[in-house]
Design an enzyme around this catalytic site. Structure first.
Site, short mmCIF file in Angstrom:
data_model
loop_
_atom_site.label_atom_id
_atom_site.label_comp_id
_atom_site.label_asym_id
_atom_site.label_seq_id
_atom_site.Cartn_x
_atom_site.Cartn_y
_atom_site.Cartn_z
N ASP A 242 0.87 -1.17 0.00
CA ASP A 242 0.00 0.00 0.00
C ASP A 242 0.91 1.24 0.00
OD1 ASP A 242 -2.36 1.63 0.44
OD2 ASP A 242 -1.65 1.82 2.51
N ASP B 214 -0.09 5.07 0.85
CA ASP B 214 -0.28 6.07 1.91
C ASP B 214 -0.45 5.39 3.28
OD1 ASP B 214 -0.26 7.77 -0.25
OD2 ASP B 214 -2.44 8.03 -0.28
MG MG Z 1 -3.07 3.24 3.28
#
Ligand code: MG
Ligand code: ZN
Length: 192
Positions: free
Chosen positions: A17, A19
């Site tokens: 992932d 962010d």
């Molecule tokens: Mg995230």
């Protein structure tokens, strides 16, 4: 599986992932100058990249709401990839879902669309692969295609932790996630 790849051994991968997992979650990012890497990201990904292909998979619903454009997102992602490349960390591909969770698209996490795409396009062995993220949908994303999910408490991880269901591996951040995948310090390879 593409025929032309069927003679090659499948490779394991780690799906990251973006962010809250490898960079700080500062909401919708429209410019590279807004990117703030976690210091642990560089050594952790460097270690992982010795044994795993690396991908970034990110939901960016702000494209649908008009907070930023897909070009903005591509520009930010290109910056992330090039900063990592300075440390010889190679991201094989960055996958973006620009839709809102309730748009009914096929590519939003936790749907395993991009895992399947990597399996097909890059010959990835999902059973030996991992997804790391700070949202329950990052773990479900892995599980929905037979990969293993690792939940990090960085980013929004602490906030959403109580939404986790089942037996989930929870670690502090990207460094601990790499430790978990690779095994104790000194081990030469990934945990079986
Ligand atoms: Mg995230
Ligand atoms: Zn989508």
């Amino acid at each position: 599986m593409n025929d032309h790849r069927s003679d090659k051994p499948l490779r394991p991968a780690v799906f990251l992932d973006r962010d809250g997992t490898i960079i700080e979650d500062r909401g919708d990012l429209a410019r590279p100058s807004q990117v703030a890497f976690f210091a642990d990201t560089f050594p952790a990904l460097k270690r992982l990249n010795r044994f795993f292909d690396l991908f970034i998979v990110t939901n960016q619903s702000g494209v649908s709401t008009g907070a930023m454009t897909m070009e903005d997102v591509k520009c930010v992602n290109a910056h992330v990839v090039s900063e990592l490349a300075l440390f010889d960390i190679r991201i094989r591909e960055t996958y973006v879902c620009p839709h809102k969770p309730n748009d009914g698209c096929s590519c939003v996490k936790p749907k395993p669309y991009f895992l399947r795409k990597a399996e097909t396009d890059h010959g990835i062995d999902l059973k030996r692969s991992f997804a790391i993220g700070d949202h329950p949908h990052d773990v479900a994303f892995a599980e929905n295609a037979g990969a293993k999910g690792i939940y990090v408490l960085s980013g929004h991880g602490e906030k959403h932790q109580e939404e986790l269901s089942g037996d989930v591996v929870v670690v502090g951040g990207i460094r601990e996630a790499a430790d978990r995948i690779l095994g104790p310090a000194g081990r030469k390879g990934p945990n079986p």
